[in-house]
Design a protein around this motif. Structure first.
Motif, short mmCIF file in Angstrom:
data_model
loop_
_atom_site.label_atom_id
_atom_site.label_comp_id
_atom_site.label_asym_id
_atom_site.label_seq_id
_atom_site.Cartn_x
_atom_site.Cartn_y
_atom_site.Cartn_z
N ILE A 1 0.83 -1.20 0.00
CA ILE A 1 0.00 0.00 0.00
C ILE A 1 0.86 1.25 0.00
CG2 ILE A 1 -1.64 1.33 1.39
CD1 ILE A 1 -2.89 -1.31 2.25
N SER A 2 1.95 1.21 0.74
CA SER A 2 2.85 2.37 0.78
C SER A 2 3.48 2.61 -0.59
CB SER A 2 3.95 2.12 1.82
OG SER A 2 4.88 3.17 1.84
N ASP A 3 3.82 1.54 -1.29
CA ASP A 3 4.41 1.70 -2.63
C ASP A 3 3.37 2.14 -3.65
OD1 ASP A 3 6.83 0.92 -1.60
OD2 ASP A 3 6.63 -1.19 -2.23
N LEU A 4 2.11 1.71 -3.50
CA LEU A 4 1.07 2.06 -4.47
C LEU A 4 0.68 3.53 -4.35
CD1 LEU A 4 -1.27 -1.07 -4.26
CD2 LEU A 4 0.29 -0.47 -6.12
N GLY A 5 0.54 4.02 -3.14
CA GLY A 5 0.14 5.41 -2.94
C GLY A 5 -1.38 5.58 -2.90
N TYR A 6 -1.80 6.78 -2.48
CA TYR A 6 -3.23 7.06 -2.28
C TYR A 6 -4.01 7.00 -3.60
CZ TYR A 6 -1.70 8.75 2.29
OH TYR A 6 -1.15 8.84 3.53
N GLU A 7 -3.42 7.53 -4.67
CA GLU A 7 -4.16 7.60 -5.94
C GLU A 7 -4.49 6.21 -6.47
OE1 GLU A 7 -3.73 9.54 -10.41
OE2 GLU A 7 -2.23 9.97 -8.87
N GLU A 8 -3.49 5.33 -6.48
CA GLU A 8 -3.72 3.98 -6.98
C GLU A 8 -4.69 3.21 -6.09
OE1 GLU A 8 -3.68 0.59 -9.23
OE2 GLU A 8 -2.98 2.61 -9.73
N MET A 9 -4.59 3.39 -4.78
CA MET A 9 -5.51 2.72 -3.87
C MET A 9 -6.93 3.21 -4.08
SD MET A 9 -4.05 0.38 -2.08
CE MET A 9 -5.19 0.14 -0.72
N GLY A 10 -7.09 4.51 -4.39
CA GLY A 10 -8.42 5.04 -4.69
C GLY A 10 -8.99 4.41 -5.94
N LYS A 11 -8.14 4.21 -6.96
CA LYS A 11 -8.60 3.56 -8.19
C LYS A 11 -9.03 2.12 -7.94
CE LYS A 11 -5.64 6.27 -11.31
NZ LYS A 11 -4.51 6.20 -12.28
N ARG A 12 -8.44 1.51 -6.94
CA ARG A 12 -8.79 0.12 -6.62
C ARG A 12 -10.01 0.02 -5.70
NH1 ARG A 12 -3.25 -3.48 -6.00
NH2 ARG A 12 -2.20 -2.69 -7.87
N TYR B 1 -5.45 4.29 6.39
CA TYR B 1 -5.41 2.84 6.33
C TYR B 1 -5.36 2.19 7.71
CZ TYR B 1 -4.17 4.16 1.58
OH TYR B 1 -4.16 4.74 0.34
N SER B 2 -5.06 2.99 8.73
CA SER B 2 -5.03 2.43 10.09
C SER B 2 -6.42 2.02 10.57
CB SER B 2 -4.43 3.45 11.07
OG SER B 2 -5.23 4.62 11.13
N LEU C 1 -8.47 0.31 8.75
CA LEU C 1 -8.82 -0.94 8.06
C LEU C 1 -8.10 -2.10 8.71
CD1 LEU C 1 -8.48 0.25 4.35
CD2 LEU C 1 -10.54 0.23 5.75
N ASP C 2 -8.82 -3.22 8.88
CA ASP C 2 -8.13 -4.41 9.37
C ASP C 2 -7.44 -5.10 8.20
OD1 ASP C 2 -10.06 -5.86 7.98
OD2 ASP C 2 -11.29 -6.22 9.75
N VAL C 3 -6.69 -6.14 8.51
CA VAL C 3 -5.86 -6.77 7.48
C VAL C 3 -6.71 -7.40 6.38
CG1 VAL C 3 -5.73 -8.93 8.78
CG2 VAL C 3 -3.95 -8.38 7.13
N ASP C 4 -7.90 -7.91 6.71
CA ASP C 4 -8.76 -8.52 5.70
C ASP C 4 -9.25 -7.48 4.68
OD1 ASP C 4 -8.64 -11.12 6.74
OD2 ASP C 4 -10.13 -10.63 8.25
N LEU C 5 -9.62 -6.30 5.16
CA LEU C 5 -10.07 -5.24 4.25
C LEU C 5 -8.92 -4.73 3.39
CD1 LEU C 5 -12.47 -3.20 6.58
CD2 LEU C 5 -13.08 -4.75 4.71
N LYS C 6 -7.74 -4.63 3.98
CA LYS C 6 -6.58 -4.20 3.19
C LYS C 6 -6.27 -5.20 2.09
CE LYS C 6 -4.25 -1.89 7.08
NZ LYS C 6 -3.05 -1.94 7.96
N ALA C 7 -6.41 -6.49 2.41
CA ALA C 7 -6.07 -7.54 1.45
C ALA C 7 -6.98 -7.53 0.23
CB ALA C 7 -6.12 -8.91 2.13
N ARG C 8 -8.17 -6.93 0.34
CA ARG C 8 -9.10 -6.89 -0.80
C ARG C 8 -8.61 -5.96 -1.90
NH1 ARG C 8 -15.07 -6.48 2.15
NH2 ARG C 8 -14.90 -8.41 3.40
N HIS C 9 -7.70 -5.05 -1.58
CA HIS C 9 -7.27 -4.04 -2.54
C HIS C 9 -5.89 -4.32 -3.12
CE1 HIS C 9 -10.74 -1.71 -1.28
NE2 HIS C 9 -10.34 -1.80 -0.02
N VAL C 10 -5.35 -5.49 -2.83
CA VAL C 10 -4.06 -5.89 -3.42
C VAL C 10 -4.22 -7.30 -3.98
CG1 VAL C 10 -2.72 -4.43 -1.87
CG2 VAL C 10 -3.22 -6.78 -1.21
#
Length: 317
Positions: A91-102, A109-110, A112-121
């Motif tokens: 997520i740190s490498d992708l950045g806010y813009e790419e995460m928004g596109k996803r 991001y704090s 979000l739990d790990v399961d929610l984070k995993a949905r976007h990668v």
């Protein structure tokens, strides 16, 4: 109290009493004891489902289920920590813009739990970041021993480091021990590794297929015997119920001085249902015969073996 608890657990668990899992288990038990003391002093109240107090459930817990469950929870706690570190790096490498596109709904991001984070990668991204994280000196206590690096372990000839990473990621997504779901998951490396190995090792694939069908045939013998015995048990139950009604009716007829009382059918019916057939008994010759017959069946086209086997295991959807 904590030191006394650890010393007591070390005496109970022996060689298990060391390492991160043991420390996690000690902390869990200590937290439970603290809560128990608070409840006894009426400083805290906990609503526990009735099933947790059932004698049978408590008996199972005291016979090893509890410690095994704590070990699994400890492992999953460590694994979730490792996976979350890898995802945070992605997520740190992708950045806010790419995460928004996803489709990520927040920049914090704090929350979000790990399961929610995993949905976007993607799983590929997690495996790549995980591989870097495990060999990094900063990984420290989160280091896992890889199967591919252990020379004394027997492993499949197609197994490599990517399978080690796939096993960790698959455990995170599918759960501990859910190997069949991991095997057929096309985002994990196992399907491609197995397909490639079968393609260039036809004799090994044929041997595996013959072993599998023989083992399946032996399992069918046990399953059929179990089904037959269950059916016999149901028949005996029905016979017993019928005999009770017949005896009750006969007693009523005798009280009414009737001569045409119904015949007690219990003996004749039970004698028939208690007679064991060949399908009810699992014998070594029967298992041997089933395995040999399955083994001698034509293998068929090996090139279509993996596709057929994978589709049959994958199921609908």
């Amino acid at each position: 109290v904590e030191e006394a608890l650890k010393n007591s657990l070390q005496n109970m668990l022996g060689v298990i009493g060391k390492g991160p899992e043991f420390d996690w288990i000690c902390e869990a038990i200590l937290a439970a004891l603290c809560m128990h003391m608070r409840m006894k002093s009426q400083d805290a109240f906990v609503r526990i489902p009735l099933i947790l107090a059932e004698p049978a459930f408590v008996f199972e817990l005291r016979n090893g289920v509890a410690i095994r469950s704590l070990h699994r929870l400890s492992f999953m706690s460590r694994l979730n920590g490792v996976i979350e570190e890898a995802i945070d790096r992605i997520i740190s490498d992708l950045g806010y813009e790419e995460m928004g596109k996803r489709g990520c709904p927040t920049n914090d991001y704090s929350t979000l739990d790990v399961d929610l984070k995993a949905r976007h990668v993607s799983i590929e991204e997690i495996m790549h970041a995980l591989g870097i994280n495990l060999i990094s000196p900063e990984s420290g206590g989160h280091r896992f021993k890889t199967i591919a690096s252990e020379s004394f372990l027997t492993r499949a000839p197609w197994w490599d480091r990517s399978c080690d990473l796939g096993l960790l990621v698959g455990t995170f997504f599918h759960g501990i021990g859910n190997y069949e779901a991991m095997r057929v998951d096309e985002q994990l490396p196992f399907v491609n590794r197995i397909n490639h190995y079968v393609k260039y090792n036809r004799s090994a694939a044929e041997s595996f297929r013959r072993f599998e069908v023989s083992a399946t045939a032996a399992k069918v013998v046990f399953d059929n015997a179990l089904i037959s015995m269950k059916r016999k048990f149901q028949q005996q139950t029905h016979a017993a119920v019928a005999a009770v009604f017949a005896a009750k009716k006969k007693a009523e007829n005798l009280e009414n001085a009737q001569d045409d009382a119904p015949i007690d059918i219990k003996s004749a019916y039970l004698a028939k249902t208690q007679k064991l057939d060949d399908d009810d008994i699992v014998t070594l010759p029967r298992l041997k015969q089933a395995a040999i017959e399955a083994f001698r069946k034509p293998v068929g086209d090996i090139s279509s073996l993996v596709a057929t086997h994978t589709e049959s295991r994958r199921g609908p959807g």
